[in-house]
Design a protein around this motif. Sequence first.
Motif, PDB file in Angstrom:
ATOM      1  N   ASP A 534      -7.790  -0.033   9.346  1.00 40.53           N
ATOM      2  CA  ASP A 534      -7.213  -1.050   8.464  1.00 40.53           C
ATOM      3  C   ASP A 534      -8.288  -1.958   7.900  1.00 40.53           C
ATOM      4  OD1 ASP A 534      -4.623  -0.441   8.272  1.00 40.53           O
ATOM      5  OD2 ASP A 534      -3.846  -2.227   9.330  1.00 40.53           O
ATOM      6  N   ILE A 535      -9.157  -2.453   8.813  1.00 37.68           N
ATOM      7  CA  ILE A 535     -10.216  -3.378   8.413  1.00 37.68           C
ATOM      8  C   ILE A 535     -11.165  -2.699   7.431  1.00 37.68           C
ATOM      9  CG2 ILE A 535     -12.252  -4.630   9.279  1.00 37.68           C
ATOM     10  CD1 ILE A 535     -10.542  -5.101  11.891  1.00 37.68           C
ATOM     11  N   GLU A 536     -11.510  -1.449   7.715  1.00 41.49           N
ATOM     12  CA  GLU A 536     -12.422  -0.724   6.826  1.00 41.49           C
ATOM     13  C   GLU A 536     -11.835  -0.578   5.413  1.00 41.49           C
ATOM     14  OE1 GLU A 536     -14.103   3.080   8.196  1.00 41.49           O
ATOM     15  OE2 GLU A 536     -14.612   1.967  10.036  1.00 41.49           O
ATOM     16  N   ARG A 537     -10.567  -0.237   5.413  1.00 42.81           N
ATOM     17  CA  ARG A 537      -9.890  -0.055   4.117  1.00 42.81           C
ATOM     18  C   ARG A 537      -9.902  -1.361   3.329  1.00 42.81           C
ATOM     19  NH1 ARG A 537      -4.548   1.002   5.328  1.00 42.81           N
ATOM     20  NH2 ARG A 537      -5.257   2.608   6.786  1.00 42.81           N
ATOM     21  N   LYS A 538      -9.600  -2.461   4.032  1.00 42.42           N
ATOM     22  CA  LYS A 538      -9.582  -3.782   3.385  1.00 42.42           C
ATOM     23  C   LYS A 538     -10.953  -4.114   2.814  1.00 42.42           C
ATOM     24  CE  LYS A 538      -5.765  -6.120   3.271  1.00 42.42           C
ATOM     25  NZ  LYS A 538      -4.802  -6.162   4.378  1.00 42.42           N
ATOM     26  N   LEU A 539     -11.985  -3.822   3.575  1.00 46.40           N
ATOM     27  CA  LEU A 539     -13.364  -4.101   3.138  1.00 46.40           C
ATOM     28  C   LEU A 539     -13.687  -3.328   1.848  1.00 46.40           C
ATOM     29  CD1 LEU A 539     -15.585  -4.221   6.359  1.00 46.40           C
ATOM     30  CD2 LEU A 539     -15.406  -5.962   4.596  1.00 46.40           C
ATOM     31  N   GLU A 540     -13.317  -2.039   1.854  1.00 45.56           N
ATOM     32  CA  GLU A 540     -13.576  -1.209   0.657  1.00 45.56           C
ATOM     33  C   GLU A 540     -12.894  -1.815  -0.573  1.00 45.56           C
ATOM     34  OE1 GLU A 540     -12.696   3.020   1.086  1.00 45.56           O
ATOM     35  OE2 GLU A 540     -13.991   3.013   2.905  1.00 45.56           O
ATOM     36  N   GLU A 541     -11.663  -2.210  -0.369  1.00 49.17           N
ATOM     37  CA  GLU A 541     -10.890  -2.791  -1.470  1.00 49.17           C
ATOM     38  C   GLU A 541     -11.585  -4.034  -2.014  1.00 49.17           C
ATOM     39  OE1 GLU A 541      -6.380  -1.454  -0.120  1.00 49.17           O
ATOM     40  OE2 GLU A 541      -6.843  -3.590  -0.336  1.00 49.17           O
ATOM     41  N   LEU A 542     -12.060  -4.902  -1.080  1.00 51.09           N
ATOM     42  CA  LEU A 542     -12.727  -6.147  -1.461  1.00 51.09           C
ATOM     43  C   LEU A 542     -14.006  -5.871  -2.252  1.00 51.09           C
ATOM     44  CD1 LEU A 542     -12.234  -8.396   1.694  1.00 51.09           C
ATOM     45  CD2 LEU A 542     -11.372  -8.833  -0.609  1.00 51.09           C
ATOM     46  N   GLU A 543     -14.735  -4.853  -1.750  1.00 50.88           N
ATOM     47  CA  GLU A 543     -15.985  -4.500  -2.454  1.00 50.88           C
ATOM     48  C   GLU A 543     -15.698  -4.040  -3.885  1.00 50.88           C
ATOM     49  OE1 GLU A 543     -18.563  -1.751  -0.402  1.00 50.88           O
ATOM     50  OE2 GLU A 543     -18.684  -3.158   1.296  1.00 50.88           O
ATOM     51  N   LEU A 544     -14.683  -3.209  -4.023  1.00 54.00           N
ATOM     52  CA  LEU A 544     -14.289  -2.717  -5.361  1.00 54.00           C
ATOM     53  C   LEU A 544     -13.908  -3.891  -6.263  1.00 54.00           C
ATOM     54  CD1 LEU A 544     -12.163   0.470  -4.616  1.00 54.00           C
ATOM     55  CD2 LEU A 544     -14.273   0.353  -5.931  1.00 54.00           C
ATOM     56  N   GLU A 545     -13.173  -4.829  -5.700  1.00 50.69           N
ATOM     57  CA  GLU A 545     -12.725  -6.022  -6.438  1.00 50.69           C
ATOM     58  C   GLU A 545     -13.931  -6.816  -6.926  1.00 50.69           C
ATOM     59  OE1 GLU A 545      -9.445  -6.590  -6.703  1.00 50.69           O
ATOM     60  OE2 GLU A 545      -9.587  -8.506  -7.786  1.00 50.69           O
ATOM     61  N   LEU A 546     -14.918  -6.961  -5.985  1.00 54.34           N
ATOM     62  CA  LEU A 546     -16.140  -7.710  -6.293  1.00 54.34           C
ATOM     63  C   LEU A 546     -16.881  -7.053  -7.472  1.00 54.34           C
ATOM     64  CD1 LEU A 546     -17.387 -10.195  -4.848  1.00 54.34           C
ATOM     65  CD2 LEU A 546     -19.060  -8.630  -3.876  1.00 54.34           C
ATOM     66  N   LYS A 547     -17.024  -5.729  -7.397  1.00 53.58           N
ATOM     67  CA  LYS A 547     -17.709  -4.969  -8.443  1.00 53.58           C
ATOM     68  C   LYS A 547     -17.026  -5.199  -9.809  1.00 53.58           C
ATOM     69  CE  LYS A 547     -20.231  -0.808  -7.363  1.00 53.58           C
ATOM     70  NZ  LYS A 547     -20.061   0.544  -6.831  1.00 53.58           N
ATOM     71  N   ARG A 548     -15.714  -5.119  -9.763  1.00 52.11           N
ATOM     72  CA  ARG A 548     -14.920  -5.253 -10.974  1.00 52.11           C
ATOM     73  C   ARG A 548     -15.166  -6.627 -11.607  1.00 52.11           C
ATOM     74  NH1 ARG A 548      -9.447  -6.050 -12.071  1.00 52.11           N
ATOM     75  NH2 ARG A 548      -9.272  -6.858  -9.956  1.00 52.11           N
ATOM     76  N   LEU A 549     -15.205  -7.636 -10.734  1.00 52.08           N
ATOM     77  CA  LEU A 549     -15.400  -8.996 -11.241  1.00 52.08           C
ATOM     78  C   LEU A 549     -16.801  -9.172 -11.830  1.00 52.08           C
ATOM     79  CD1 LEU A 549     -13.671 -11.140  -8.493  1.00 52.08           C
ATOM     80  CD2 LEU A 549     -12.995 -10.948 -10.880  1.00 52.08           C
ATOM     81  N   LYS A 550     -17.815  -8.572 -11.148  1.00 49.98           N
ATOM     82  CA  LYS A 550     -19.210  -8.655 -11.609  1.00 49.98           C
ATOM     83  C   LYS A 550     -19.365  -7.990 -12.992  1.00 49.98           C
ATOM     84  CE  LYS A 550     -22.196  -9.104  -7.578  1.00 49.98           C
ATOM     85  NZ  LYS A 550     -22.975  -8.312  -6.628  1.00 49.98           N
TER      86      LYS A 550
END
Lengths: 552, 109
Positions: A534-550
């Motif tokens: 669960d935690i790993e999946r959440k982390l991946e999602e957050l990273e993708l979100e960060l990339k998108r924002l950048k």
Amino acid sequence: MNKTININLGGIIFHLDENAYLVFNNYLKAVKSGLEHQESGAEIIADIEARIAEIFGMRLKEGKRQVINESDVEFIISTLGKPEDFSDSDDMENEPFSGKEKNKRFFRNPDETVIGGVCSGIAAYFNTDVVWIRIIFLILFFFTGIGFFTYIILWAAIPEAKTTAQKLQMRGEPVTLESIEKVFDKFGAQSKESGKKIKSGLSGFFDFVINTIGSIFAFIFRFLGVIIAIIGALIAFSLLIALLGIFGSTWSFTNFDFININGHVLGMNGTEAIFGGGWRLIALRLGTILTLLMPLFALVVFIAKVLGKEINNSRLLSFSGIASFIMGLLLIFISAGSIITDFKEDATDTERYTLSGTSFNVQAEFLEGNSGFFFEVDDEVLRIENIRFNIQPTSNEEASLELRHSARGRSHSEARQRAQNYEFPYAQNGEDLQLSEYFNVPKSAMWRAQSLKATLYLPVGATVYLDPSIENIMYDVKNVQNMWDGDMLGREWIMTSKGLSCSDCPEIIYYRAQDLEDEIQDNVDEELEELEEDIERKLEELELELKRLKDR
Amino acid sequence: MKIENTKAQMRKGVLEYCILGILSNGDAYASDIIEHLKNAELIVVEGTLYPLLTRLKNAGLLEYRWEESTSGPPRKYYSLSPQGKSFQLELKSTWDALQKAVEHITTSK
């Protein structure tokens, strides 16, 4: 009858009876000790001894006797005079009185006693005031208890100073003119008054205290003595009762139960069953009677003593008491020993009875008043309750009841005969298998460790109901559920190849602690894994979100 | 002061003289001497005499010889030595003088 002692006076032998000797010896010693230190004292002593020999000789001749008695010695003393008469007046002062105290001995002092005169005896020996010894004893008594035992032992061990000579010895006073004055004035008052006069005021006070405490202790001792006597009497009494019990048990009185508890005549049946009716019973009876005589005699003597009457033949009485006691014990041992040889050999008789059907309801006759006795005696038979009932699988088609009866005997054939001769009442009535809690042997067979193993053999698949009435005879019945005998009662059972299995017991699921732990551990591990994912999946999602924002 | 003691002292004083006196009349056994003295009530018990006899003998005033006895051990048979004889005579004059003096004092009041 008196002992006589031989003495040699001026080369002549005289026989003195014991009392005469005691007095004479003291007298002569005193005379000698007064003269010894004088010039040519030995010569004077020899003269005196010769004179005494002369007088003794004369008196024996006159009286046509052979033994010197006390009156002769008294005559000597009155003729020759007291020891102090022998001294030459001029020499009195020069006389050394300090003869070494070699004759000092321990005696109890009967003139100054609180309890037994031990302390005053010790004080006399060590030449100290009795008060100090008493204080030491009291301290020992209170703080260690040693004092008590020491006192008792000393009391028993030290003789009492009975004669005046012993009293002198007790004080270690040399037998001199001075001290002997007391011996010859012993008819006067030598003891208490003179002793008391010397005491100072201080020790008088101590004495008062000590005497008071002493009399308290004397009371306590007496009290303890009474208690000990009572305890002893109780023990003796209970022993007597026990012996009487054995005694009574060896006789069967018609219409009279010796000691009757709950309808059981205590011991009587047992004795009869074991000893039979032959010479061994007679020997036992005789033995107990003889054994009983001693306590009986002792009781008589004791009561007589309590009543203050001396029995003339108490010695004869106690001797015959002891003799009969030993005889009695011997008889009992012989009788019992003969019984023991009856248990030497062992034999077993096995019989097997086929039963019909494969479904049983096992019951046993409940014996009224079963109190766990080994056996009971009816008029003709010995009823023995030593039964072990077991249920086992068999490969046979039919059910059967096996009876293994074993008994002991003097010889193997005797044991075998005894083993074959028994009766076990049982009956099959449809499904009901009626057993009993006892088996019978003839009274003449006597009790020789008979035992019966009754085993019900059931083919696999047979069913059996165990009625609670067989509780007393069940013995370690093997079962699949591994239940105790008592728990098996009142249930339906089915025979398997491994033994009985309960068919109407509630199912019980057993857990092992290790299994439970393992299970819990597994669950925990699983949940942890899910969490991590669960935690790993959440982390991946957050990273993708960060990339998108950048990128924006 | 006890009268008995004084009496005993007096008797003892004259005892030696009396023994010598008895022996001056002839030799004697100790028991004979004792007999005389007892009769005269000079001694009560025999014990007193033996040390005295020995002392006199040691002083050379007495002599003795052994005599067999039928009723006991051999006995001493005492006699005065020459020295004892003169001693006895001297004592006798002293005693006579003393007796007179005592008589004179106690009666002439």
